[in-house]
Design an enzyme around this catalytic site. Structure first.
Site, PDB file in Angstrom:
ATOM      1  CD  GLU A 103      61.195  19.315  58.103  1.00 47.51           C
ATOM      2  OE1 GLU A 103      61.399  20.317  57.380  1.00 47.51           O
ATOM      3  OE2 GLU A 103      60.712  18.251  57.677  1.00 47.51           O
ATOM      4  CG  ASN A 105      53.701  20.697  50.987  1.00 48.39           C
ATOM      5  OD1 ASN A 105      53.918  21.851  51.330  1.00 48.39           O
ATOM      6  ND2 ASN A 105      54.137  20.204  49.838  1.00 48.39           N
ATOM      7  CG  ASP A 137      66.439  20.432  49.870  1.00 44.33           C
ATOM      8  OD1 ASP A 137      66.263  21.159  48.876  1.00 44.33           O
ATOM      9  OD2 ASP A 137      66.467  20.866  51.023  1.00 44.33           O
ATOM     10  NE  ARG A 141      43.128  18.573  42.995  1.00 40.35           N
ATOM     11  CZ  ARG A 141      43.727  18.319  44.154  1.00 40.35           C
ATOM     12  NH1 ARG A 141      45.020  18.030  44.178  1.00 40.35           N
ATOM     13  NH2 ARG A 141      43.051  18.365  45.277  1.00 40.35           N
ATOM     14  CB  ALA A 171      48.293  14.103  48.224  1.00 37.83           C
ATOM     15  CG  LEU A 172      46.185  13.822  53.450  1.00 38.95           C
ATOM     16  CD1 LEU A 172      47.323  13.736  54.448  1.00 38.95           C
ATOM     17  CD2 LEU A 172      46.435  14.962  52.482  1.00 38.95           C
TER      18      LEU A 172
END
Length: 601
Positions: free
Chosen positions: A176, A184, A367, A426, A580-581
């Site tokens: 990491e 996030n 990245d 959204r 997302a989760l």
């Protein structure tokens, strides 16, 4: 004669300038060599941090700082841990307050430094001398390690992949680039979408996997990969049960996450995404999984078309070579914090320049996309960038949000009017906000959401704290709220009257809002300012349902897996709130399992 006089003046000016810089140089040199001096003792001081005051205790003797300890704070666990550890240690090691802040914990870092400055001044310290930056020059050797599976990125997807790979018998190293894990996920709103009859049926909610599939597919304008979406919705609840087996806890109350379209959002017991990270790290710390923070992946090692490892940069500039027996999993997140990349791929929004903040952690800079594209990985949907109308106007963060679910709020613009259905997609809500004055809204709720002074939002902040910090405005009447927000009272009252009437009638909302569960009519009233913020980048690496990365020739890249926001194709043009989760958990788990079973040739 005149010419010679001018030359003399220039010579004199140069001489005086040289003397001035010489004096300044001596001054700096003297500052660097002058010994510190204090009144021996222990001193305490406070400074404003992200979640309120932070207090330090500083111990000094005649000539040195002996210790710096944070003794009180309200910072978010895990998010601020690295700053709470590293900044005080750096001050003592360098005997200076001119130390580096910890990425991802800027407010906490600065609060520690400022409080320490105050304490040292009380101890008689020379602040000019203490502000001289002193570099730490510890030499660190290059490193080479080998494991079955190398995971790049320690957010929710990466930690899920690491645990899954370990459970399937693989040795695992996680790297990491940031000083702490969580990405996030740890700062997220944390709602997890899954069809869950056990919790939904007692609440009278009729749901199905087919409905979740349809809403996800159509909510992304049918641009998502149907196979990936099917994998997501069918595995969302089993993955949630897997999380619970690791110690993750959810309440029995389901919510409709902003932009989620349906009440299938599971709300964790712990604040933000700390519960997810704690559950994963409890497993990781109890098993043979190595986590290397401040280690930035720079390129993938590829041999004969097969990905066999990663070359990274260590915290002190040393080279870190990590070899994989089975495979590499990229879980580096999206590019929401990379303004240049956002602007490059943006085709939809008026602008995504630096004036538009982001909810993302600072490590979300794309990245992994760059590294994978260098080995011919295919990118899909890169122009699909999701914004929210719910960012802090100053920071872009979701924290400080006064609402806790779609059912309890309305959006009011600077003219005192509603302008969009608050349960819409959204992208629809955000585009509507672009058209409002200053791209600004007030999220307005009433006391039903905060029945006591200690009632909390989704970020573990009490309404009392939010009001005291000036993040939220409180008023004992609608007239007072209009006055404090500088809104026309007649417009605000008319907006709420129409909304409350739609709740009474269970229909007929002027903007087509469908979730009409809770009137806003009981003082005290609360309002929080919100604006546009970059939230999620739906595009990324093309993967299949086994989380294998696909190249530009539609072939599997042997040894390379990916999960989470670094991937594309799951959400289409618009991600449903709460998906997302589920996405990072489902595909992180799949990637870990398949990488563990993969044997490189």
């Amino acid at each position: 004669m005149k010419k010679r006089s001018i030359l003399r003046r220039i010579s004199a000016l140069l001489l005086s300038t040289t003397m001035l810089f010489s004096i300044m140089g001596c001054k700096n040199s003297n500052l660097e060599t002058t010994q510190l001096s204090f009144k021996p003792g222990t001193y305490e001081a406070s400074s404003k941090a992200h979640n309120g005051d932070l207090k330090v205790q500083v111990e000094v003797d005649d000539t040195s700082i002996k210790s710096v300890t944070v003794i009180e704070h309200g910072e978010t666990p895990n998010v601020s841990d690295a700053a709470l550890e590293k900044v005080p240690a750096a001050i003592v090691t360098t005997q200076s307050v001119a130390v580096d802040i910890v990425s991802g914990a800027t407010y906490t870092s600065n609060a520690i430094i400022e409080a320490t400055k105050i304490a040292l001044q009380e101890a008689g310290g020379n602040l000019e001398l203490l502000n001289v930056k002193k570099e730490q020059t510890e030499k660190v050797e290059d490193i080479e390690k080998t494991a079955d599976v190398i995971v790049v990125g320690a957010g929710g997807a990466g930690l899920a992949a690491a645990v899954s790979a370990s459970q399937n018998g693989a040795s695992v190293i996680v790297i990491e680039k940031m000083p702490s894990v969580g990405g996030n996920t740890i700062i997220s709103g944390s709602g997890y979408n899954a069809v869950d009859p056990k919790r939904q049926e007692p609440l009278g909610i009729e749901d199905s996997i087919e409905l979740h599939y349809t809403q996800t597919y159509e909510g992304g304008d049918k641009l998502g990969n149907p196979d990936l979406i099917r994998t997501l919705v069918e595995n969302a609840y089993p993955a949630l049960e897997w999380l619970e087996s690791l110690g993750m806890e959810y309440t029995d109350n389901l919510i409709t996450v902003l932009g989620g379209l349906f009440p299938r959002g599971h709300k964790p017991v712990k604040p933000l995404g700390t519960g997810y990270v704690d559950a994963y790290m409890n497993y990781i710390n109890s098993n043979d999984v190595e986590v290397m923070v401040e280690t930035k992946a720079e390129e993938l090692i590829i041999e004969d078309g097969i990905v066999t490892g990663v070359i990274a940069l260590g915290a002190n500039g040393n080279k870190v070579t990590l070899n994989a027996n089975n495979g590499v999993i990229l879980t580096t997140g999206g590019f929401g914090a990379n303004v240049e990349m956002r602007q490059e791929y943006n085709k939809k929004w008026p602008t995504l320049d630096e004036t538009i903040k982001t909810t993302n952690a600072p490590g979300a800079t794309g990245d992994g996309l760059i590294m994978a594209e260098a080995v011919n990985a295919n990118l899909v949907g890169m122009n699909e960038i999701q914004l929210l109308p719910m960012g802090d106007p100053n920071t872009g963060s979701l924290s400080g949000k006064v609402g806790v679910g779609v059912a309890s709020n309305v959006f009011i613009n600077k003219e005192g009017n509603r302008f969009v259905a608050e349960d819409e997609r959204r992208d629809v809500m955000t585009m509507a906000l672009y058209e409002q004055t200053d791209k600004w809204l007030w999220e307005v709720i009433d006391s039903d959401t905060y029945p006591t002074p200690e009632s909390k939002n989704n970020f573990n902040q009490t309404i009392t704290e939010l009001v005291e910090q000036g993040i939220v405005i409180k008023a004992d009447s609608l007239e007072e709220l209009a006055e404090k927000l500088d809104l026309p009272y007649e417009n605000l009252k008319a907006s709420l009257d129409k909304y409350n009437e739609a709740v009474d009638n269970q229909g007929g909302d002027e903007f087509g809002r469908k979730i009409l569960e809770q009137k806003i009519d009981t003082a005290p009233f609360y309002a929080g300012a919100r604006s546009i913020t970059v939230h999620h980048t739906m595009g990324g690496l093309e993967i299949n349902t086994s989380a294998e990365v696909i190249n530009k020739d539609s072939e599997i890249i042997e040894g390379l897996f990916a999960a989470g926001e670094v991937t594309g194709g799951v959400h289409g043009s618009n991600r449903l709130g709460g998906n997302a989760l589920a996405d990072i958990t489902v595909f992180g788990k799949i990637a870990g399992e398949n990488a563990a079973k993969n044997k490189l040739k």
